[in-house]
Design an enzyme around this catalytic site. Structure first.
Site, PDB file in Angstrom:
ATOM      1  N   TYR A  13       1.811   4.878   4.986  1.00  0.00           N
ATOM      2  CA  TYR A  13       2.172   3.930   4.545  1.00  0.00           C
ATOM      3  C   TYR A  13       2.156   2.659   5.632  1.00  0.00           C
ATOM      4  O   TYR A  13       1.605   0.854   5.763  1.00  0.00           O
ATOM      5  CB  TYR A  13       3.336   3.423   3.395  1.00  0.00           C
ATOM      6  CG  TYR A  13       2.642   4.285   2.294  1.00  0.00           C
ATOM      7  CD1 TYR A  13       1.625   4.093   1.114  1.00  0.00           C
ATOM      8  CD2 TYR A  13       3.442   5.336   2.016  1.00  0.00           C
ATOM      9  CE1 TYR A  13       1.128   4.819  -0.047  1.00  0.00           C
ATOM     10  CE2 TYR A  13       3.520   6.221   0.875  1.00  0.00           C
ATOM     11  CZ  TYR A  13       1.804   5.756  -0.158  1.00  0.00           C
ATOM     12  OH  TYR A  13       2.673   6.583  -0.726  1.00  0.00           O
ATOM     13  N   GLU A 170       9.401  14.858  -9.616  1.00  0.00           N
ATOM     14  CA  GLU A 170       7.697  14.188 -10.116  1.00  0.00           C
ATOM     15  C   GLU A 170       7.299  15.459  -9.976  1.00  0.00           C
ATOM     16  O   GLU A 170       6.215  15.681 -10.585  1.00  0.00           O
ATOM     17  CB  GLU A 170       7.473  13.863  -9.169  1.00  0.00           C
ATOM     18  CG  GLU A 170       8.453  12.317  -9.793  1.00  0.00           C
ATOM     19  CD  GLU A 170       7.404  10.460  -8.641  1.00  0.00           C
ATOM     20  OE1 GLU A 170       6.915   9.714  -9.740  1.00  0.00           O
ATOM     21  OE2 GLU A 170       7.015  11.069  -7.604  1.00  0.00           O
ATOM     22  N   GLN A 318       7.707   1.728  -1.309  1.00  0.00           N
ATOM     23  CA  GLN A 318       7.247  -0.068  -1.620  1.00  0.00           C
ATOM     24  C   GLN A 318       8.154  -0.425  -0.403  1.00  0.00           C
ATOM     25  O   GLN A 318       7.835  -1.349  -0.151  1.00  0.00           O
ATOM     26  CB  GLN A 318       8.051   0.190  -2.558  1.00  0.00           C
ATOM     27  CG  GLN A 318       8.922  -1.378  -3.298  1.00  0.00           C
ATOM     28  CD  GLN A 318       9.547  -1.503  -4.161  1.00  0.00           C
ATOM     29  OE1 GLN A 318       9.756  -2.764  -4.904  1.00  0.00           O
ATOM     30  NE2 GLN A 318      10.267  -0.485  -4.357  1.00  0.00           N
TER      31      GLN A 318
END
Length: 407
Positions: A13, A170, A318
Protein backbone atom coordinates in the site's frame (compact mmCIF):
# COMPACT_ATOMS: atom_id res chain seq x y z
CA UNK A 1 21.82 19.05 -14.36
CA UNK A 2 21.83 15.61 -12.72
CA UNK A 3 18.40 14.34 -11.86
CA UNK A 4 18.16 12.78 -8.37
CA UNK A 5 17.44 9.07 -8.11
CA UNK A 6 14.36 8.19 -6.06
CA UNK A 7 14.12 4.50 -5.17
CA UNK A 8 10.93 3.01 -3.68
CA UNK A 9 11.26 -0.43 -2.11
CA UNK A 10 8.12 -2.57 -2.03
CA UNK A 11 4.81 -2.40 -3.88
CA UNK A 12 2.51 -2.68 -0.91
CA UNK A 13 0.00 0.00 0.00
CA UNK A 14 2.71 2.48 1.00
CA UNK A 15 5.05 1.87 -1.92
CA UNK A 16 2.35 1.82 -4.58
CA UNK A 17 0.62 5.00 -3.47
CA UNK A 18 3.96 6.79 -3.08
CA UNK A 19 5.04 5.79 -6.59
CA UNK A 20 1.67 6.52 -8.18
CA UNK A 21 1.66 10.01 -6.64
CA UNK A 22 5.29 10.75 -7.52
CA UNK A 23 4.83 9.88 -11.19
CA UNK A 24 2.15 12.57 -11.33
CA UNK A 25 3.92 15.15 -9.16
CA UNK A 26 7.39 15.05 -10.71
CA UNK A 27 8.24 15.66 -14.33
CA UNK A 28 10.63 13.31 -16.12
CA UNK A 29 13.23 16.09 -16.12
CA UNK A 30 13.00 16.53 -12.33
CA UNK A 31 13.87 13.05 -11.03
CA UNK A 32 14.42 9.39 -11.89
CA UNK A 33 11.92 7.16 -10.10
CA UNK A 34 12.57 3.44 -9.55
CA UNK A 35 10.14 0.98 -7.95
CA UNK A 36 11.50 -2.37 -6.74
CA UNK A 37 9.25 -5.33 -6.00
CA UNK A 38 9.65 -9.10 -5.90
CA UNK A 39 6.59 -9.69 -8.10
CA UNK A 40 5.07 -7.83 -11.04
CA UNK A 41 1.87 -7.31 -9.08
CA UNK A 42 0.54 -5.45 -6.06
CA UNK A 43 -2.01 -7.17 -3.81
CA UNK A 44 -4.66 -6.12 -1.36
CA UNK A 45 -3.32 -7.40 1.95
CA UNK A 46 -6.73 -6.82 3.52
CA UNK A 47 -8.24 -9.43 1.17
CA UNK A 48 -5.70 -12.19 1.81
CA UNK A 49 -7.82 -13.87 4.49
CA UNK A 50 -10.46 -14.51 1.82
CA UNK A 51 -7.85 -16.04 -0.50
CA UNK A 52 -6.53 -18.22 2.34
CA UNK A 53 -10.01 -19.54 3.12
CA UNK A 54 -10.81 -20.09 -0.54
CA UNK A 55 -13.79 -17.74 -0.59
CA UNK A 56 -12.16 -15.30 -3.05
CA UNK A 57 -9.81 -16.24 -5.88
CA UNK A 58 -6.34 -14.79 -5.49
CA UNK A 59 -6.45 -13.24 -8.97
CA UNK A 60 -9.13 -10.86 -7.68
CA UNK A 61 -6.73 -9.69 -5.00
CA UNK A 62 -3.66 -8.97 -7.09
CA UNK A 63 -3.24 -5.98 -9.39
CA UNK A 64 -0.65 -5.78 -12.13
CA UNK A 65 1.77 -2.98 -11.33
CA UNK A 66 1.66 -1.98 -15.00
CA UNK A 67 -2.08 -1.28 -14.62
CA UNK A 68 -1.24 1.53 -12.20
CA UNK A 69 2.34 2.63 -12.81
CA UNK A 70 3.48 4.19 -16.10
CA UNK A 71 6.69 2.38 -16.98
CA UNK A 72 7.63 5.25 -19.29
CA UNK A 73 7.86 7.43 -16.18
CA UNK A 74 8.93 4.87 -13.59
CA UNK A 75 11.70 2.31 -13.90
CA UNK A 76 10.23 -0.91 -12.52
CA UNK A 77 12.75 -3.47 -11.26
CA UNK A 78 11.33 -6.92 -10.51
CA UNK A 79 13.81 -8.26 -7.99
CA UNK A 80 14.26 -9.12 -4.32
CA UNK A 81 15.95 -6.74 -1.89
CA UNK A 82 18.87 -8.44 -0.13
CA UNK A 83 20.28 -5.60 1.97
CA UNK A 84 20.33 -1.84 2.50
CA UNK A 85 23.37 0.34 3.13
CA UNK A 86 22.29 3.84 4.16
CA UNK A 87 25.89 5.02 4.60
CA UNK A 88 26.75 4.43 0.94
CA UNK A 89 23.18 4.99 -0.31
CA UNK A 90 23.03 1.58 -1.95
CA UNK A 91 20.39 -1.16 -2.20
CA UNK A 92 21.65 -4.66 -2.90
CA UNK A 93 19.31 -6.84 -4.94
CA UNK A 94 19.56 -10.52 -5.81
CA UNK A 95 20.43 -9.57 -9.38
CA UNK A 96 22.09 -6.21 -9.10
CA UNK A 97 22.60 -3.02 -7.12
CA UNK A 98 20.90 0.36 -7.02
CA UNK A 99 22.14 3.70 -5.75
CA UNK A 100 19.80 6.42 -4.57
CA UNK A 101 19.61 10.04 -3.57
CA UNK A 102 16.28 9.52 -1.81
CA UNK A 103 14.93 6.20 -0.56
CA UNK A 104 11.37 5.22 0.37
CA UNK A 105 11.18 1.99 2.37
CA UNK A 106 7.87 0.13 2.21
CA UNK A 107 9.05 -3.45 2.60
CA UNK A 108 6.09 -4.69 4.62
CA UNK A 109 5.86 -7.03 7.58
CA UNK A 110 7.05 -10.37 8.89
CA UNK A 111 5.30 -12.61 11.40
CA UNK A 112 6.32 -12.10 15.01
CA UNK A 113 6.62 -15.57 16.55
CA UNK A 114 7.43 -14.47 20.14
CA UNK A 115 9.78 -17.42 20.49
CA UNK A 116 7.02 -20.05 20.48
CA UNK A 117 8.64 -23.42 19.92
CA UNK A 118 7.86 -24.97 16.54
CA UNK A 119 5.74 -22.07 15.32
CA UNK A 120 8.04 -20.99 12.52
CA UNK A 121 8.47 -24.57 11.32
CA UNK A 122 4.88 -25.82 11.49
CA UNK A 123 2.48 -22.85 11.28
CA UNK A 124 1.18 -20.95 8.27
CA UNK A 125 0.95 -17.17 8.03
CA UNK A 126 -1.41 -15.07 5.90
CA UNK A 127 1.44 -12.93 4.65
CA UNK A 128 1.18 -12.78 0.85
CA UNK A 129 -0.60 -14.23 -2.18
CA UNK A 130 1.44 -17.43 -2.29
CA UNK A 131 1.15 -18.00 1.46
CA UNK A 132 -2.63 -17.56 1.26
CA UNK A 133 -2.84 -19.95 -1.67
CA UNK A 134 -0.80 -22.53 0.26
CA UNK A 135 -3.19 -22.36 3.23
CA UNK A 136 -6.22 -22.86 0.99
CA UNK A 137 -4.67 -25.82 -0.82
CA UNK A 138 -3.41 -27.37 2.43
CA UNK A 139 -6.85 -27.28 4.05
CA UNK A 140 -8.53 -28.76 0.97
CA UNK A 141 -5.85 -31.46 0.76
CA UNK A 142 -6.43 -32.42 4.40
CA UNK A 143 -10.18 -32.72 3.78
CA UNK A 144 -9.49 -34.86 0.71
CA UNK A 145 -7.18 -37.12 2.74
CA UNK A 146 -9.60 -37.67 5.61
CA UNK A 147 -11.70 -40.46 4.09
CA UNK A 148 -8.66 -42.02 2.44
CA UNK A 149 -6.72 -42.64 5.64
CA UNK A 150 -6.79 -46.10 7.23
CA UNK A 151 -7.45 -44.59 10.64
CA UNK A 152 -9.66 -41.66 11.55
CA UNK A 153 -7.37 -38.64 11.93
CA UNK A 154 -8.98 -35.72 13.72
CA UNK A 155 -5.85 -33.60 13.21
CA UNK A 156 -6.76 -33.32 9.51
CA UNK A 157 -10.07 -31.64 10.35
CA UNK A 158 -9.02 -29.37 13.22
CA UNK A 159 -8.18 -25.86 12.02
CA UNK A 160 -6.46 -23.75 14.67
CA UNK A 161 -6.10 -19.99 14.24
CA UNK A 162 -3.61 -18.32 16.57
CA UNK A 163 -4.62 -14.77 17.37
CA UNK A 164 -7.99 -13.03 17.51
CA UNK A 165 -7.02 -9.63 16.20
CA UNK A 166 -8.38 -8.39 12.88
CA UNK A 167 -6.57 -10.87 10.66
CA UNK A 168 -7.39 -13.84 12.87
CA UNK A 169 -11.06 -12.96 13.24
CA UNK A 170 -11.51 -12.16 9.55
CA UNK A 171 -9.93 -15.48 8.54
CA UNK A 172 -12.05 -17.37 11.09
CA UNK A 173 -15.17 -15.76 9.61
CA UNK A 174 -14.22 -16.78 6.08
CA UNK A 175 -13.18 -20.34 6.90
CA UNK A 176 -16.38 -20.82 8.92
CA UNK A 177 -18.29 -20.00 5.72
CA UNK A 178 -16.08 -22.28 3.63
CA UNK A 179 -16.15 -25.40 5.82
CA UNK A 180 -19.75 -26.47 5.02
CA UNK A 181 -18.87 -26.34 1.32
CA UNK A 182 -15.74 -28.43 1.90
CA UNK A 183 -17.69 -30.94 3.99
CA UNK A 184 -20.20 -31.40 1.18
CA UNK A 185 -17.42 -31.70 -1.41
CA UNK A 186 -15.43 -34.31 0.53
CA UNK A 187 -18.30 -36.23 2.23
CA UNK A 188 -17.41 -35.20 5.77
CA UNK A 189 -20.05 -34.52 8.47
CA UNK A 190 -19.84 -30.87 9.51
CA UNK A 191 -19.81 -31.77 13.20
CA UNK A 192 -16.46 -33.54 12.76
CA UNK A 193 -14.70 -30.30 11.82
CA UNK A 194 -13.39 -27.97 14.53
CA UNK A 195 -12.40 -24.33 14.00
CA UNK A 196 -10.51 -23.19 17.09
CA UNK A 197 -9.43 -19.60 17.68
CA UNK A 198 -6.75 -19.20 20.36
CA UNK A 199 -6.10 -15.75 21.84
CA UNK A 200 -3.74 -14.93 24.72
CA UNK A 201 -5.65 -11.74 25.63
CA UNK A 202 -8.80 -12.03 27.76
CA UNK A 203 -11.03 -11.15 24.79
CA UNK A 204 -11.08 -11.33 21.01
CA UNK A 205 -10.41 -8.12 19.07
CA UNK A 206 -8.56 -6.55 22.03
CA UNK A 207 -9.31 -2.86 22.38
CA UNK A 208 -12.43 -3.02 20.22
CA UNK A 209 -15.89 -1.96 21.39
CA UNK A 210 -17.37 -4.57 23.77
CA UNK A 211 -20.79 -4.57 22.13
CA UNK A 212 -19.27 -5.23 18.72
CA UNK A 213 -17.00 -7.95 20.12
CA UNK A 214 -19.98 -9.71 21.66
CA UNK A 215 -21.85 -9.54 18.35
CA UNK A 216 -18.84 -10.99 16.50
CA UNK A 217 -18.33 -13.83 18.95
CA UNK A 218 -22.00 -14.79 19.01
CA UNK A 219 -22.15 -14.79 15.22
CA UNK A 220 -19.01 -16.87 14.79
CA UNK A 221 -19.90 -19.31 17.57
CA UNK A 222 -23.19 -19.82 15.75
CA UNK A 223 -21.11 -20.96 12.76
CA UNK A 224 -19.25 -23.47 14.91
CA UNK A 225 -16.17 -21.49 15.90
CA UNK A 226 -14.65 -22.34 19.30
CA UNK A 227 -12.89 -19.53 21.15
CA UNK A 228 -10.12 -20.14 23.66
CA UNK A 229 -9.38 -16.70 25.12
CA UNK A 230 -6.82 -16.02 27.79
CA UNK A 231 -5.00 -19.02 26.32
CA UNK A 232 -1.42 -19.13 25.09
CA UNK A 233 0.03 -21.35 22.40
CA UNK A 234 3.10 -22.89 24.03
CA UNK A 235 4.31 -25.29 21.35
CA UNK A 236 3.47 -26.26 17.78
CA UNK A 237 4.28 -29.69 16.35
CA UNK A 238 3.48 -31.26 13.00
CA UNK A 239 0.25 -32.89 14.15
CA UNK A 240 -0.66 -31.09 17.38
CA UNK A 241 -0.32 -27.94 19.45
CA UNK A 242 0.05 -27.38 23.16
CA UNK A 243 -1.94 -24.54 24.72
CA UNK A 244 -2.06 -23.27 28.28
CA UNK A 245 -4.68 -21.40 30.32
CA UNK A 246 -4.45 -20.70 34.04
CA UNK A 247 -1.42 -23.03 34.24
CA UNK A 248 -3.52 -25.87 32.80
CA UNK A 249 -2.19 -27.34 29.56
CA UNK A 250 -4.12 -29.00 26.76
CA UNK A 251 -3.05 -30.81 23.62
CA UNK A 252 -5.09 -30.22 20.48
CA UNK A 253 -4.54 -32.53 17.50
CA UNK A 254 -4.19 -30.45 14.35
CA UNK A 255 -2.36 -30.46 11.08
CA UNK A 256 -3.34 -26.84 10.34
CA UNK A 257 -2.18 -23.91 12.48
CA UNK A 258 -2.63 -20.46 10.97
CA UNK A 259 -0.67 -17.83 12.91
CA UNK A 260 -2.21 -14.36 12.94
CA UNK A 261 -1.13 -13.06 16.31
CA UNK A 262 1.50 -10.47 15.58
CA UNK A 263 3.68 -8.76 13.01
CA UNK A 264 6.95 -6.88 12.98
CA UNK A 265 8.67 -4.78 10.36
CA UNK A 266 10.87 -6.35 7.70
CA UNK A 267 14.12 -7.60 9.25
CA UNK A 268 16.18 -6.01 6.45
CA UNK A 269 15.48 -2.60 7.97
CA UNK A 270 16.92 -3.62 11.33
CA UNK A 271 19.91 -5.27 9.65
CA UNK A 272 20.62 -2.00 7.83
CA UNK A 273 21.36 -0.34 11.17
CA UNK A 274 18.21 1.73 11.67
CA UNK A 275 16.98 2.13 15.23
CA UNK A 276 14.04 -0.26 15.62
CA UNK A 277 11.32 -1.30 18.03
CA UNK A 278 10.09 -4.81 17.17
CA UNK A 279 11.39 -4.30 13.68
CA UNK A 280 9.66 -0.95 13.17
CA UNK A 281 11.63 2.28 12.83
CA UNK A 282 10.62 5.31 14.90
CA UNK A 283 10.18 8.18 12.44
CA UNK A 284 9.87 11.92 12.87
CA UNK A 285 6.76 13.88 11.97
CA UNK A 286 7.91 14.07 8.36
CA UNK A 287 8.29 10.24 8.19
CA UNK A 288 12.09 10.30 8.15
CA UNK A 289 14.15 8.40 10.75
CA UNK A 290 16.64 10.27 12.91
CA UNK A 291 19.98 10.72 11.21
CA UNK A 292 18.73 9.86 7.72
CA UNK A 293 17.26 12.88 5.96
CA UNK A 294 17.41 11.05 2.62
CA UNK A 295 15.19 8.15 3.78
CA UNK A 296 11.42 7.96 4.22
CA UNK A 297 9.68 4.96 5.80
CA UNK A 298 6.04 4.01 5.26
CA UNK A 299 3.69 1.21 6.20
CA UNK A 300 4.56 -1.71 8.46
CA UNK A 301 8.20 -0.62 8.88
CA UNK A 302 7.32 2.82 10.30
CA UNK A 303 6.65 3.38 14.00
CA UNK A 304 4.52 6.43 14.81
CA UNK A 305 3.28 7.16 18.30
CA UNK A 306 -0.28 8.25 19.04
CA UNK A 307 0.07 11.23 21.42
CA UNK A 308 -3.39 10.58 22.87
CA UNK A 309 -2.45 7.24 24.44
CA UNK A 310 1.34 7.14 23.97
CA UNK A 311 1.02 3.89 22.03
CA UNK A 312 2.05 3.17 18.44
CA UNK A 313 -0.55 3.56 15.73
CA UNK A 314 -1.41 0.10 14.38
CA UNK A 315 0.23 -0.72 11.02
CA UNK A 316 -3.00 -0.67 9.03
CA UNK A 317 -3.58 -0.19 5.32
CA UNK A 318 -5.44 3.04 6.09
CA UNK A 319 -2.43 4.57 7.82
CA UNK A 320 0.05 3.24 5.23
CA UNK A 321 -1.92 4.93 2.44
CA UNK A 322 -2.00 8.24 4.30
CA UNK A 323 1.72 7.99 5.09
CA UNK A 324 2.42 7.39 1.41
CA UNK A 325 0.50 10.48 0.33
CA UNK A 326 2.46 12.63 2.81
CA UNK A 327 5.73 10.98 1.77
CA UNK A 328 5.13 11.68 -1.93
CA UNK A 329 4.56 15.37 -1.22
CA UNK A 330 7.63 15.52 1.03
CA UNK A 331 9.85 13.77 -1.52
CA UNK A 332 8.80 16.36 -4.07
CA UNK A 333 9.73 19.10 -1.61
CA UNK A 334 13.23 17.73 -0.94
CA UNK A 335 13.82 17.21 -4.67
CA UNK A 336 12.93 20.86 -5.18
CA UNK A 337 15.26 21.94 -2.39
CA UNK A 338 12.50 22.91 0.05
CA UNK A 339 12.89 22.27 3.77
CA UNK A 340 9.34 22.97 4.99
CA UNK A 341 8.26 19.32 4.95
CA UNK A 342 4.72 18.30 5.88
CA UNK A 343 3.88 16.84 9.25
CA UNK A 344 2.11 13.51 9.05
CA UNK A 345 -1.18 13.46 10.96
CA UNK A 346 -3.27 10.29 10.72
CA UNK A 347 -6.90 10.89 9.82
CA UNK A 348 -8.57 7.74 11.10
CA UNK A 349 -11.84 7.25 9.23
CA UNK A 350 -12.85 4.19 11.21
CA UNK A 351 -12.29 0.46 11.30
CA UNK A 352 -14.34 -2.38 9.87
CA UNK A 353 -13.70 -6.11 10.41
CA UNK A 354 -15.26 -8.73 8.15
CA UNK A 355 -16.96 -11.75 9.71
CA UNK A 356 -17.58 -13.63 6.48
CA UNK A 357 -19.79 -12.92 3.49
CA UNK A 358 -22.45 -10.32 4.23
CA UNK A 359 -21.34 -9.86 7.86
CA UNK A 360 -18.98 -7.42 9.56
CA UNK A 361 -18.59 -5.05 12.49
CA UNK A 362 -17.10 -1.59 12.59
CA UNK A 363 -16.76 1.87 14.04
CA UNK A 364 -16.86 4.77 11.58
CA UNK A 365 -17.31 8.55 11.61
CA UNK A 366 -15.89 8.81 15.09
CA UNK A 367 -18.08 6.56 17.21
CA UNK A 368 -20.85 5.22 14.97
CA UNK A 369 -21.12 1.46 15.43
CA UNK A 370 -22.06 -0.76 12.50
CA UNK A 371 -23.25 -4.35 12.64
CA UNK A 372 -23.91 -7.12 10.13
CA UNK A 373 -24.87 -6.31 6.56
CA UNK A 374 -24.49 -2.55 6.99
CA UNK A 375 -20.90 -2.96 8.17
CA UNK A 376 -20.21 -5.39 5.31
CA UNK A 377 -21.39 -2.80 2.77
CA UNK A 378 -19.17 -0.17 4.41
CA UNK A 379 -16.15 -2.47 4.13
CA UNK A 380 -16.75 -2.84 0.39
CA UNK A 381 -17.06 0.93 0.05
CA UNK A 382 -13.69 1.32 1.82
CA UNK A 383 -12.08 -1.29 -0.45
CA UNK A 384 -13.48 0.36 -3.56
CA UNK A 385 -12.32 3.79 -2.41
CA UNK A 386 -8.75 2.53 -2.24
CA UNK A 387 -8.92 1.15 -5.79
CA UNK A 388 -10.26 4.49 -7.01
CA UNK A 389 -7.46 6.34 -5.21
CA UNK A 390 -4.79 4.01 -6.58
CA UNK A 391 -5.79 3.58 -10.19
CA UNK A 392 -8.88 5.64 -10.91
CA UNK A 393 -12.18 4.51 -12.36
CA UNK A 394 -10.55 1.97 -14.68
CA UNK A 395 -9.01 -0.02 -11.83
CA UNK A 396 -12.18 0.29 -9.76
CA UNK A 397 -14.27 -1.20 -12.57
CA UNK A 398 -11.73 -3.98 -13.06
CA UNK A 399 -11.17 -5.04 -9.45
CA UNK A 400 -13.91 -3.46 -7.34
CA UNK A 401 -16.56 -5.16 -5.21
CA UNK A 402 -19.92 -3.90 -6.42
CA UNK A 403 -22.57 -6.46 -5.54
CA UNK A 404 -23.33 -5.87 -1.90
CA UNK A 405 -24.74 -9.38 -1.52
CA UNK A 406 -21.60 -11.17 -2.78
CA UNK A 407 -17.84 -10.78 -2.80
Amino acid sequence: MNRPNIVVLGAGYGGMITTAKLQKMLGSNEANITLVNKHNYHYQTTWLHENAAGTLHHDRTRIKISDVINFNRVNFVQDTVVSLDPSSKKVQLENGELTYDYLVIGLGFEAATFGIEGLKEHAFTISNINAARLIREHIEYNFARYNNEKEERQDLLNIVVGGAGFTGIEFVGEIANKVPELCKEYDIPREKVRIINVEAAPTVLPGFDEELVEYAMNLLEGKGVEFKVGTMIKQVEEHKILVEKDEQQEEIPTNTVVWAAGVRGNSLVEEAGFEVNRGRVPVRDDLRPNGHDDVFIVGDCALIMNPENDRPYPPTAQIAIQEAETTARNVKKVVNGEDNLETFKPDLKGTVASLGEGQAIGVVFGDKKLFGWTASVMKKIIDNRYLLKLGGVGLLLKKGKFNIFTK
